[in-house]
Enzyme design. Sequence first.
Site, mmCIF file in Angstrom:
data_model
loop_
_atom_site.group_PDB
_atom_site.id
_atom_site.type_symbol
_atom_site.label_atom_id
_atom_site.label_comp_id
_atom_site.label_asym_id
_atom_site.label_seq_id
_atom_site.Cartn_x
_atom_site.Cartn_y
_atom_site.Cartn_z
ATOM 1 N N GLY A 142 1.266 0.314 3.998
ATOM 2 C CA GLY A 142 1.957 -0.343 2.894
ATOM 3 C C GLY A 142 3.212 -1.091 3.335
ATOM 4 O O GLY A 142 3.676 -0.960 4.478
ATOM 5 N N HIS A 143 3.777 -1.828 2.416
ATOM 6 C CA HIS A 143 4.932 -2.656 2.754
ATOM 7 C C HIS A 143 6.144 -1.798 3.107
ATOM 8 O O HIS A 143 6.334 -0.730 2.577
ATOM 9 C CB HIS A 143 5.274 -3.648 1.646
ATOM 10 C CG HIS A 143 5.487 -3.081 0.293
ATOM 11 N ND1 HIS A 143 5.794 -3.861 -0.792
ATOM 12 C CD2 HIS A 143 5.422 -1.811 -0.182
ATOM 13 C CE1 HIS A 143 5.919 -3.095 -1.847
ATOM 14 N NE2 HIS A 143 5.695 -1.866 -1.518
ATOM 15 N N ASN A 144 6.929 -2.327 4.067
ATOM 16 C CA ASN A 144 8.180 -1.694 4.478
ATOM 17 C C ASN A 144 8.016 -0.398 5.243
ATOM 18 O O ASN A 144 9.007 0.298 5.495
ATOM 19 C CB ASN A 144 9.090 -1.433 3.264
ATOM 20 C CG ASN A 144 9.448 -2.706 2.551
ATOM 21 O OD1 ASN A 144 8.945 -2.981 1.476
ATOM 22 N ND2 ASN A 144 10.261 -3.507 3.201
#
Lengths: 338, 338, 338
Positions: free
Chosen positions: B239-241
């Site tokens: 997922g992002h980050n």
Amino acid sequence: MQASLAELVAALGGELVGDADCRVDAIAPLERAGPSHISFLAQARLLPQLATTAAACVVVRPEHRDAASARGAAIVTADPYLYFARLTQWWAQRVRARPETGIHPSAVIEPVRDGPSASVGPLAYIGARRRIAAGACWRRRPPRRDAEVGAGTRLGPRVVFERGCRIGARGLVQAGAVIGGDGFGFAPDQGSWVKIEQLGAVRIGDDVEIGANTCIDRGALDDTVIDDGVKLDNLIQIGHNCHIGAHTAMAGCTGVAGSTRIGRHCTAGGSAMILGHLEIADHVHISAATVVSRSIRKPGHYSGFFPMDDNARWEKNAATLKQLHTLRDRIRALENKP
Amino acid sequence: MQASLAELVAALGGELVGDADCRVDAIAPLERAGPSHISFLAQARLLPQLATTAAACVVVRPEHRDAASARGAAIVTADPYLYFARLTQWWAQRVRARPETGIHPSAVIEPVRDGPSASVGPLAYIGARRRIAAGACWRRRPPRRDAEVGAGTRLGPRVVFERGCRIGARGLVQAGAVIGGDGFGFAPDQGSWVKIEQLGAVRIGDDVEIGANTCIDRGALDDTVIDDGVKLDNLIQIGHNCHIGAHTAMAGCTGVAGSTRIGRHCTAGGSAMILGHLEIADHVHISAATVVSRSIRKPGHYSGFFPMDDNARWEKNAATLKQLHTLRDRIRALENKP
Amino acid sequence: MQASLAELVAALGGELVGDADCRVDAIAPLERAGPSHISFLAQARLLPQLATTAAACVVVRPEHRDAASARGAAIVTADPYLYFARLTQWWAQRVRARPETGIHPSAVIEPVRDGPSASVGPLAYIGARRRIAAGACWRRRPPRRDAEVGAGTRLGPRVVFERGCRIGARGLVQAGAVIGGDGFGFAPDQGSWVKIEQLGAVRIGDDVEIGANTCIDRGALDDTVIDDGVKLDNLIQIGHNCHIGAHTAMAGCTGVAGSTRIGRHCTAGGSAMILGHLEIADHVHISAATVVSRSIRKPGHYSGFFPMDDNARWEKNAATLKQLHTLRDRIRALENKP
């Protein structure tokens, strides 16, 4: 499209009870079928819908002949669900454009041996032949051949079929599947990972269907093998060196880790996870979301997922679960109390 | 291909015991090795196979030197599995066509900076440079650059590598992987979802391998970071980050939700699920199919999946599990009974 | 890019407290924000960071106006997280190249009806129109049309959008997604599987986002339906004939088996698995990694995954779990002891 019941029975068999000239224009489930539809009764629990369906014709087993014909036309056959499957095939041939055979001009193809009427979809990629060094000598196996695609097999759009892999006849590989990526093999070396080159390939039998974006890795030393008649749904991962036995079917999001050998006629529900280096016997059925962490020697139905609950109750039970071993000890202590 | 043991030892080291002119033509596991094969003994549990293997030569640790040489040639080395990894690499270089460097003509490439000997596979896509507005001023970060592919890194067929993302040297991104898709970010607004534009990118270090059809999302504000030496199998979602620490390895079908920070030298088994906004320490090992729902501050081995059972027994136990909290109360009541 | 707070408030609303000429050049979370950044306070648990952040401006709810303006500029709004989402959109419009509309020359497109300003990415594939037989007559449904892509909808690189499928306006389908692959349907026939042709398609509403490498299968007889405003993350599998209600959102790696009907405004955490032929009410929230094995008629929050533990403790508890039913009987016996 419209078809008369006479045409259907001529093509697919079964005993027709009722008006042979009656025409149907779609296949529909019992509860949604209208007066121009043909339907089928495949599950006993749907029997009540037979009396109320508006379908022009219902495909039924012999024991439902009277109930079905009391309300309209019927086709009587030993296995209505199988009849339904064949009906969808017959129907699809008539309403769909015949798929073109040959290789779509947008596909990128390295040398490949393809059978008659095989097709390779748009933007697909088929990997190159291996270079065989001069003077090479393989005693027990023939030199690796080009990728091979059997007669009548269709590779969908954007399929990747890597070098040296092979699929038999009448197969279907759906969009985005990757056949023959490198297996996941590394040796640890002082905290980092050293790649184990994956020298095997993937061998796929006849009549195999592989779902969209599913991945089957090439073997490390030997080949990963998918036997005849296997059906794999979408987004499945098959690790290197696995062997999936004939006519085994797996639902979406399932993972099989490397070097596991699964028998014939097995099924796995969606999101099952089968660990590596295991042996699964023939006729084993794994429930959805079950983790198979040991070999299964006996045919049967195996399960293992946490039952869903209201979140508050789940939290309480999950918390208690972490003390389960202690609870057992407390029960034992109570039992030993004089 | 054939190679003499002398050649192998010259290239890869190790002490040769036995006939240096002996030639091998394939690498095989102990139990399947034939008289023209080289094999290795990496796990103590396979020791019984050493006496019975037909392999021409076996790679062993010093303590197995005598047992190995009693039955044929041997190569003695401190870490046979690592030796095996290097042997596969040496072998692959000889039997495989050298991968072409450069950009396959079928790939669609927006401006990209690529290192020497990087390669981009057929039908891959590399995203465009961002437009930097006139007069733009970024104080703390340089303006986003084009996508960057480091020296010797290979992007496989049909890889998508979106705008502004970066991968270091000697990497491998396998077929169908998507690097830099939008992270999954939405703000609720009266029952519908308002998209949070994903303004970060993906930064990937050196020596990283990413499996087929794996997805790594770009960050919302900052970048998603994959450190040096990370190995990701197929069909993984990052997922992002997220930040994945150096030399961490994850098996197929694993998911890591957004903003989680995983340490260095961790491993995750297949189908593990690591929730979002967590911190995982270095040297944490997660079993397959385990759900990580809280941060892990201490190195160690963590597990949590429901044990598989015969379906009938599982059903009984699963049903009882929903009353587990009550059972605990009943035990307590029994204990408190005078 | 730089923007003054006056510009931001003019575009996005909110009440500005502080210097309207103050310029910011990036959006950052509170704890990492510097003096040229704008940040936001969306969660009560982050309130302590408000006092210490270096951000030039913080977007806050009315009750935090004083705390925010005591330390610099503030924008006061009812829902800072929603404001943040809109701010990212405004920002992205300014720093990113406007996405080109139209069809990328590398895409392979069979006849398609596309709305104004729709875009189809590089190396994408859109399937062909069905052939409608001469004299065909469909009473209840119009003949299948070509694939349809609504106004403003973007299909990313390498998306596959198969024949007869439809997506509404303002949608986004990310790289590698496969819309309209064949559903997984087979009838058993003496140990092998007979394919059920998948005669339906996929109908997707307006404002839908579909993640990278996600798969949505076409229906067997009717269509698979994704309603307006649905958001699907990466690597999700939606089986044939599912119906996903409006504004439902699902995180990555989730699977929904065939013919399940999910209500409106539901959410599912990552790696959830929802079995087939179920009905899920509106406003149902499923935790990550939860297996939904029965219909859910009541809105609420549902969970079910095995809690992670230290491996040794997990092993003990998992072993005991296989005797849980027996433990219950032993408790009962103890209770019945006179």
